[in-house]
Design a protein around this motif. Structure first.
Motif, PDB file in Angstrom:
ATOM      1  N   GLY A 157       0.706  -1.141   0.196  1.00  0.00           N
ATOM      2  CA  GLY A 157      -0.028  -0.073  -0.029  1.00  0.00           C
ATOM      3  C   GLY A 157       1.009   1.309  -0.176  1.00  0.00           C
ATOM      4  O   GLY A 157       0.448   2.125  -0.774  1.00  0.00           O
ATOM      5  N   ILE A 158       2.005   1.331   0.821  1.00  0.00           N
ATOM      6  CA  ILE A 158       2.782   2.508   0.913  1.00  0.00           C
ATOM      7  C   ILE A 158       3.489   2.591  -0.588  1.00  0.00           C
ATOM      8  O   ILE A 158       3.556   3.686  -1.114  1.00  0.00           O
ATOM      9  N   VAL A 159       3.940   1.473  -1.116  1.00  0.00           N
ATOM     10  CA  VAL A 159       4.590   1.646  -2.483  1.00  0.00           C
ATOM     11  C   VAL A 159       3.707   2.302  -3.420  1.00  0.00           C
ATOM     12  O   VAL A 159       4.031   3.136  -4.332  1.00  0.00           O
ATOM     13  N   ASP A 160       2.441   1.665  -3.389  1.00  0.00           N
ATOM     14  CA  ASP A 160       1.552   2.279  -4.194  1.00  0.00           C
ATOM     15  C   ASP A 160       1.044   3.789  -4.112  1.00  0.00           C
ATOM     16  O   ASP A 160       1.020   4.664  -5.040  1.00  0.00           O
ATOM     17  N   GLN A 161       1.155   4.137  -2.969  1.00  0.00           N
ATOM     18  CA  GLN A 161       0.905   5.748  -2.647  1.00  0.00           C
ATOM     19  C   GLN A 161       2.012   6.404  -3.056  1.00  0.00           C
ATOM     20  O   GLN A 161       1.814   7.707  -3.720  1.00  0.00           O
ATOM     21  N   ILE A 162       3.222   5.889  -2.834  1.00  0.00           N
ATOM     22  CA  ILE A 162       4.388   6.724  -3.123  1.00  0.00           C
ATOM     23  C   ILE A 162       4.619   6.755  -4.979  1.00  0.00           C
ATOM     24  O   ILE A 162       5.046   7.937  -5.269  1.00  0.00           O
ATOM     25  N   SER A 163       4.233   5.808  -5.550  1.00  0.00           N
ATOM     26  CA  SER A 163       4.421   5.637  -6.889  1.00  0.00           C
ATOM     27  C   SER A 163       3.312   6.724  -7.413  1.00  0.00           C
ATOM     28  O   SER A 163       3.452   7.222  -8.707  1.00  0.00           O
ATOM     29  N   GLN A 164       2.194   7.088  -6.722  1.00  0.00           N
ATOM     30  CA  GLN A 164       1.039   8.106  -7.420  1.00  0.00           C
ATOM     31  C   GLN A 164       1.680   9.389  -7.061  1.00  0.00           C
ATOM     32  O   GLN A 164       0.997  10.444  -7.510  1.00  0.00           O
ATOM     33  N   LEU A 165       2.697   9.885  -6.223  1.00  0.00           N
ATOM     34  CA  LEU A 165       3.119  11.254  -5.901  1.00  0.00           C
ATOM     35  C   LEU A 165       3.931  11.788  -7.111  1.00  0.00           C
ATOM     36  O   LEU A 165       4.511  11.294  -7.982  1.00  0.00           O
ATOM     37  N   THR A 166       3.591  13.320  -7.062  1.00  0.00           N
ATOM     38  CA  THR A 166       4.494  14.115  -8.092  1.00  0.00           C
ATOM     39  C   THR A 166       5.872  14.054  -7.488  1.00  0.00           C
ATOM     40  O   THR A 166       6.036  13.772  -6.294  1.00  0.00           O
ATOM     41  N   LEU A 167       6.649  14.909  -8.445  1.00  0.00           N
ATOM     42  CA  LEU A 167       7.947  15.104  -8.166  1.00  0.00           C
ATOM     43  C   LEU A 167       8.050  15.750  -7.122  1.00  0.00           C
ATOM     44  O   LEU A 167       8.950  15.597  -6.004  1.00  0.00           O
ATOM     45  N   LEU A 168       7.356  16.983  -6.898  1.00  0.00           N
ATOM     46  CA  LEU A 168       7.396  17.915  -5.786  1.00  0.00           C
ATOM     47  C   LEU A 168       6.954  17.291  -4.418  1.00  0.00           C
ATOM     48  O   LEU A 168       7.530  17.269  -3.308  1.00  0.00           O
ATOM     49  N   GLU A 169       5.897  16.568  -4.393  1.00  0.00           N
ATOM     50  CA  GLU A 169       5.494  15.663  -3.212  1.00  0.00           C
ATOM     51  C   GLU A 169       6.738  14.677  -2.793  1.00  0.00           C
ATOM     52  O   GLU A 169       6.691  14.451  -1.909  1.00  0.00           O
ATOM     53  N   THR A 170       6.998  14.105  -3.878  1.00  0.00           N
ATOM     54  CA  THR A 170       8.291  12.952  -3.532  1.00  0.00           C
ATOM     55  C   THR A 170       9.428  13.794  -2.832  1.00  0.00           C
ATOM     56  O   THR A 170      10.012  13.400  -1.602  1.00  0.00           O
TER      57      THR A 170
END
Length: 182
Positions: A53-66
């Motif tokens: 679930g964490i990996v899925d959420q991180i993969s959907q973040l934008t570059l600034l959010e990352t």
């Protein structure tokens, strides 16, 4: 061509023909279907649904959010900022530390501990002795030592401790060479 070679050539030709290739096609498909690439595996994700679930959420973040996520994690976990270049950036990271040291008042003049030993000149009569000594000190071959001595002035050794540098200067002066410590 001998008989066994002809037989081998014919059997190879038969195995390459399209009719046999069609017959072996399902075999190739079954073996390639069973091969799994590392990036296609789901074993790690299946092991922990929380991590998946964490990996899925991180993969959907934008570059600034990352970038915000990384900075927040670094501050929360007390992870220091490291230079991106790895070993190549290490000398660049040492430069700010040197600047900080320059700002502090320097104690009494620091004594130099490492020296460079340079062969300036030599007596023509003592040339053979100087070449042998250079050969022993630098680990060169006889020919390279001769070229080194004849090419004076040249740097013999760099970053040598004071004691060793003084010994080198003393032995070379005994042989008739002019050597300086810098």
């Amino acid at each position: 061509m001998s008989l066994p070679c002809r037989y081998a050539a014919r059997s190879c030709a038969r195995s390459i023909r399209p009719s046999t290739l069609r017959a072996s096609k399902p075999f190739l498909q079954s073996t390639t279907a069973s091969i799994q690439r590392r990036h296609e595996t789901t074993e790690a994700a299946a092991a922990s649904p929380k991590i998946a679930g964490i990996v899925d959420q991180i993969s959907q973040l934008t570059l600034l959010e990352t970038a915000d996520l990384v900075s927040t994690l670094k501050s929360r976990l007390n992870i220091p900022d490291l230079p991106v270049g790895g070993f190549a950036a290490a000398p660049a990271a040492a430069a700010p530390a040197a600047a900080e040291e320059a700002d502090e008042p320097a104690p009494a003049a620091q004594e130099k501990t490492l020296f460079s030993v340079k062969l300036q000149a030599f007596d023509a009569a003592a040339k053979a002795k100087v070449i042998k000594e250079v050969k022993g000190l630098l680990g060169l071959s006889l020919v390279d030592s001769k070229k080194f001595v004849e090419g004076a002035p040249k740097l013999m050794k760099d970053s040598v401790p004071k004691d060793e540098a003084e010994k080198i200067v003393a032995t070379m002066k005994e042989l008739g060479a002019t050597v300086t410590m810098e």
